[in-house]
Structure formats: structure tokens, C-alpha cells
Design an enzyme around this catalytic site. Structure first.
Site, PDB file in Angstrom:
ATOM      1  N   SER A  56      -0.223   5.721   1.641  1.00 56.75           N
ATOM      2  CA  SER A  56      -1.332   4.600   1.486  1.00 56.75           C
ATOM      3  C   SER A  56      -2.046   4.854   0.217  1.00 56.75           C
ATOM      4  O   SER A  56      -2.603   3.613  -0.275  1.00 56.75           O
ATOM      5  CB  SER A  56      -2.056   4.087   2.675  1.00 56.75           C
ATOM      6  OG  SER A  56      -1.357   3.966   3.674  1.00 56.75           O
TER       7      SER A  56
ATOM      8  N   HIS B 146      -4.873  -3.505  -0.838  1.00 55.45           N
ATOM      9  CA  HIS B 146      -5.242  -2.210  -1.318  1.00 55.45           C
ATOM     10  C   HIS B 146      -3.770  -1.545  -1.668  1.00 55.45           C
ATOM     11  O   HIS B 146      -3.631  -0.937  -2.868  1.00 55.45           O
ATOM     12  CB  HIS B 146      -5.809  -1.304  -0.312  1.00 55.45           C
ATOM     13  CG  HIS B 146      -6.069  -0.016  -0.540  1.00 55.45           C
ATOM     14  ND1 HIS B 146      -5.175   1.249  -0.891  1.00 55.45           N
ATOM     15  CD2 HIS B 146      -7.397   0.615  -1.164  1.00 55.45           C
ATOM     16  CE1 HIS B 146      -5.881   2.157  -1.228  1.00 55.45           C
ATOM     17  NE2 HIS B 146      -7.133   1.920  -1.505  1.00 55.45           N
ATOM     18  N   ASP B 147      -2.711  -1.592  -0.945  1.00 56.20           N
ATOM     19  CA  ASP B 147      -1.373  -0.882  -1.152  1.00 56.20           C
ATOM     20  C   ASP B 147      -0.486  -1.977  -1.821  1.00 56.20           C
ATOM     21  O   ASP B 147       0.718  -1.566  -2.009  1.00 56.20           O
ATOM     22  CB  ASP B 147      -1.099  -0.210   0.191  1.00 56.20           C
ATOM     23  CG  ASP B 147      -1.619   0.984   0.412  1.00 56.20           C
ATOM     24  OD1 ASP B 147      -2.812   1.242  -0.331  1.00 56.20           O
ATOM     25  OD2 ASP B 147      -1.189   1.847   1.154  1.00 56.20           O
ATOM     26  N   THR B 148      -0.907  -3.174  -1.783  1.00 55.09           N
ATOM     27  CA  THR B 148      -0.035  -4.376  -2.231  1.00 55.09           C
ATOM     28  C   THR B 148      -0.498  -5.060  -3.557  1.00 55.09           C
ATOM     29  O   THR B 148      -0.912  -4.506  -4.294  1.00 55.09           O
ATOM     30  CB  THR B 148       0.263  -5.157  -0.864  1.00 55.09           C
ATOM     31  OG1 THR B 148      -0.838  -5.664  -0.483  1.00 55.09           O
ATOM     32  CG2 THR B 148       1.204  -4.580  -0.002  1.00 55.09           C
TER      33      THR B 148
END
Length: 378
Positions: free
Chosen positions: A13, A223-225
Site C-alpha cells: 500500500s 492514497h494508493d490510487t
């Protein structure tokens, strides 16, 4: 695109934002999901409504790591802005993520400059103390939290986006109150950290509290996208909620914001919207250029309900202006800040959570003037 999604879904992540294709975590935001580890822990009791001057319920929804210009480019955010008030001068307090969440709960980030696990001493007060002093109900809803007693750093669960393996969807650093031992060490308070299956149950039973903090998981919050992914999540989750009377009525104020921007080379401006039924029709689609920070979430709540304060940055008039919509109802006079402080650097503030620049745990300023007219909570 399918191949890319499968590969990205297996990455840790901490990986930078990527172009995963949005996958809804449930068939509907109103339906419990097997993608969350825990079933509902039953519903909260129906709250006794404590009337505020501008709103009776305050909902914060925080997204992650996005520049103001990037969010502004999203058609979803543009559409939402027409339904509310754009706060065009709203700034985060620092980098990275965790100190911003800590600041929004306790009025300071105590020099914190990392996302590691920290437990803030039990004699440090938070917004929870102020709310409970006036019998105002509260809860924190963390999307993939495994249970309402979990206090670990993070938690991996089924990767429902790729359909294969696991993914670390929950991070404690995005839960503002659980880092404080004054909350964590009190079972009744800890139990008010609930996942989205709990949320579904509370919404259906019409028992949502008056103050609630909503944290989407690590992909839904961008956040991760990407901003496109979180825009899809907003259309899936927030847009239907805005039409649900158990979530949003004419006494509800909603703040949609980001914890920080993604560029430390520019000041830490974040795209922020006020939404909800508490906004008059004449104010929808307008812009408020008053200077605000995450500390304004504290002073605004204090002013609305006539609360005490924490005697920290929530009483620093430069960084804690009350949202104008509320200040106009409560009579609070905001400060005209013409030189915006720089908050884009990390690790520059002395404090007990900054090993490179240690400072003591300081007592609240008991002589501070509270936005709500109450006294400093000690």
C-alpha cells in the site's frame, strides 16, 4: 487494463497512486459487505440531540494526498461544489499524513513527522473530551477496520479489487482519535471506532452520532490510487448518502477534504468542500476564501455547540478560523490572514514526537480564549 489492475493490486500500500479500476466494496453503500472482516457490532443507541447554532451533526470525510489543482480538475468534485461551498483557502498542517489526523483530534501534532505507531499520553485531551462534556455523541468510522477493539498499525484483508490475495486497506494513521491513550484506554471510547458494516447498521437504524469522522480505505481515499478512483468512490458512496435523510438532513454539515497535498514543493493547500442540508440554498455553488486549516474543524465545532477548547492550536487565531457559515450564526469574529503560513515542510516543528528536534509535552494554555466561549479543558 485488467492485467494492470491485477498487478497493482498485489503491490504494497505504500506504492504511489496508480490507475486501478474502481471496484465497489459492496453491492450498495447501504448493504453490509463481506469485503470487511468484521460483521456489525450491533447498532449504536439513538443519540440525544444537542442543538447547535448552525448544525446538529458534523461529518468529516478525509481523502488523501492530492493537490488542490488535481482535485479541482475532477468533474465529480466540480459537481459536488455546485451543491455546497468551496473553501478555496483551506490548508493542511504539515506532511506526512498522520500528524494531520492527530492535529484534527488534539489541536496539535506535537512535532510528529512520520506515520509510525504512536500512543499519545492519556493526560493529553482531545475533541472527544469536549464533546462528551456537553453529552454530544460521536464515532469514528474506518472502512476496513477489522474490529472495534483493534489498535494495530495496519490490517490486511481480502483484495476485493484484484480478486486475488490480500491488501492492506486499513491504516491506523488515518484514524484521528485512536492514537490518544485518553481514548484508546477507555473501552467505551475505543468501541466507538467502527467499520463500514457498523456504519451500514447505524445508518439503517438512524443512530448515527452528532459528530462523526469517516475514513475510506487506502484505495478509496486516493492514497494508493488516483483522483479518478476516489471520484468513483464518491459517486458510489457519498452521492447516495447526501440523498439519505438518516445521513443528511437540514441540520447536517459535511466537510469533504484531504489530509495533505502531494507536493512538498508548494504550500499545503487542499481541496475542501462544505456540503449538507445546513447550507442555505443561496450559498450553494459559492466560494469562501477565508484562510482555514484542519484546526478550523475544532474551532468550528467548539463555536457551534458552545464547547470548551484544548488550549492548543485550536485557539491560535491565525490557524483556527471558524467556517464563515458557522461564524455568521455564532457571532465569532474571524482573523483576516493575508500572509498564509508555510506548512509544506516536514519535521521542522519541535515536539515530543520529533526525535530530530525533541521538545517536552506541554500543558494546554489555560489562558486561551475558546471559540465556543467555554473554558480550556484540563
Amino acid at each position: 487494463m485488467l492485467t494492470l489492475t491485477l498487478l497493482v493490486g498485489l503491490l504494497p500500500s505504500a506504492f504511489a497512486a496508480s490507475s486501478q479500476a474502481f471496484v465497489a466494496p459492496s453491492t450498495s453503500p447501504f448493504v453490509a459487505s463481506s469485503n470487511y472482516v468484521g460483521v456489525s457490532n450491533s447498532t449504536l443507541p439513538a443519540p440525544t440531540i444537542v442543538k447547535g447554532q448552525a448544525f446538529d451533526r458534523f461529518i468529516q470525510i478525509w481523502l488523501e494526498n492530492t493537490d488542490f489543482a488535481t482535485a479541482s480538475s475532477s468533474s465529480t468534485f466540480q459537481t459536488l461544489a455546485k451543491q455546497g461551498i468551496l473553501l478555496s483557502n483551506y490548508f493542511s498542517t504539515t506532511h506526512p499524513s498522520q500528524p494531520n489526523y492527530v492535529a484534527a483530534a488534539g489541536g496539535d501534532f506535537f512535532g510528529l513527522a512520520d506515520d509510525n505507531l504512536h500512543n499519545i499520553p492519556a493526560n493529553v485531551s482531545t475533541i472527544v473530551d469536549l464533546l462528551e462534556a456537553k453529552s454530544i455523541s460521536w464515532a469514528s468510522y474506518q472502512e476496513n477496520l477489522p474490529s472495534n477493539t483493534f489498535t494495530g498499525l495496519n490490517f490486511a484483508s481480502k483484495n476485493y479489487v484484484s480478486g486475488s490475495g490480500t491488501y492492506t486497506y486499513y491504516y491506523r494513521k488515518h484514524s484521528p482519535t485512536v492514537s490518544y491513550l485518553s481514548v484508546q484506554n477507555v473501552p467505551k471510547r475505543l468501541a466507538l471506532h467502527r467499520n463500514f458494516n457498523d456504519y451500514v447498521a447505524d445508518l439503517a437504524a438512524n443512530t448515527l452520532p452528532q459528530w462523526l469522522f469517516v475514513t475510506p480505505n487506502i484505495v478509496n481515499d486516493a492514497h494508493d490510487t488516483t483522483i479518478d478512483y476516489t471520484s468513483s468512490w464518491l459517486n458510489y458512496w457519498l452521492v447516495p448518502m447526501l440523498a439519505n435523510a438518516n445521513f443528511n438532513n437540514n441540520r447536517t454539515l459535511i466537510l469533504l477534504t484531504f489530509d495533505e497535498n502531494s507536493s512538498s514543493s508548494i504550500n499545503n493547500q487542499v481541496y475542501s468542500l462544505l456540503l449538507g442540508g445546513a447550507i442555505p440554498a443561496s450559498s450553494k455553488g459559492t466560494t469562501d476564501s477565508t484562510y482555514y486549516t484542519h484546526y478550523s474543524t475544532l474551532s468550528t465545532v467548539q463555536s457551534n455547540w458552545g464547547l470548551g477548547c484544548l488550549g492548543r492550536q485550536d485557539t491560535n487565531k491565525t490557524v483556527s478560523n471558524v467556517f464563515s457559515l458557522v461564524a455568521s450564526k455564532t457571532g465569532y469574529k474571524n482573523t483576516n490572514v493575508t500572509t498564509i503560513p508555510l506548512t509544506n515542510k516536514s519535521g521542522t516543528i519541535k515536539g515530543p514526537l520529533n526525535p530530530s528536534n525533541l521538545g517536552p509535552w506541554t500543558a494546554p494554555n489555560t489562558a486561551a480564549v475558546c471559540a465556543g466561549g467555554g473554558s480550556v479543558f484540563v
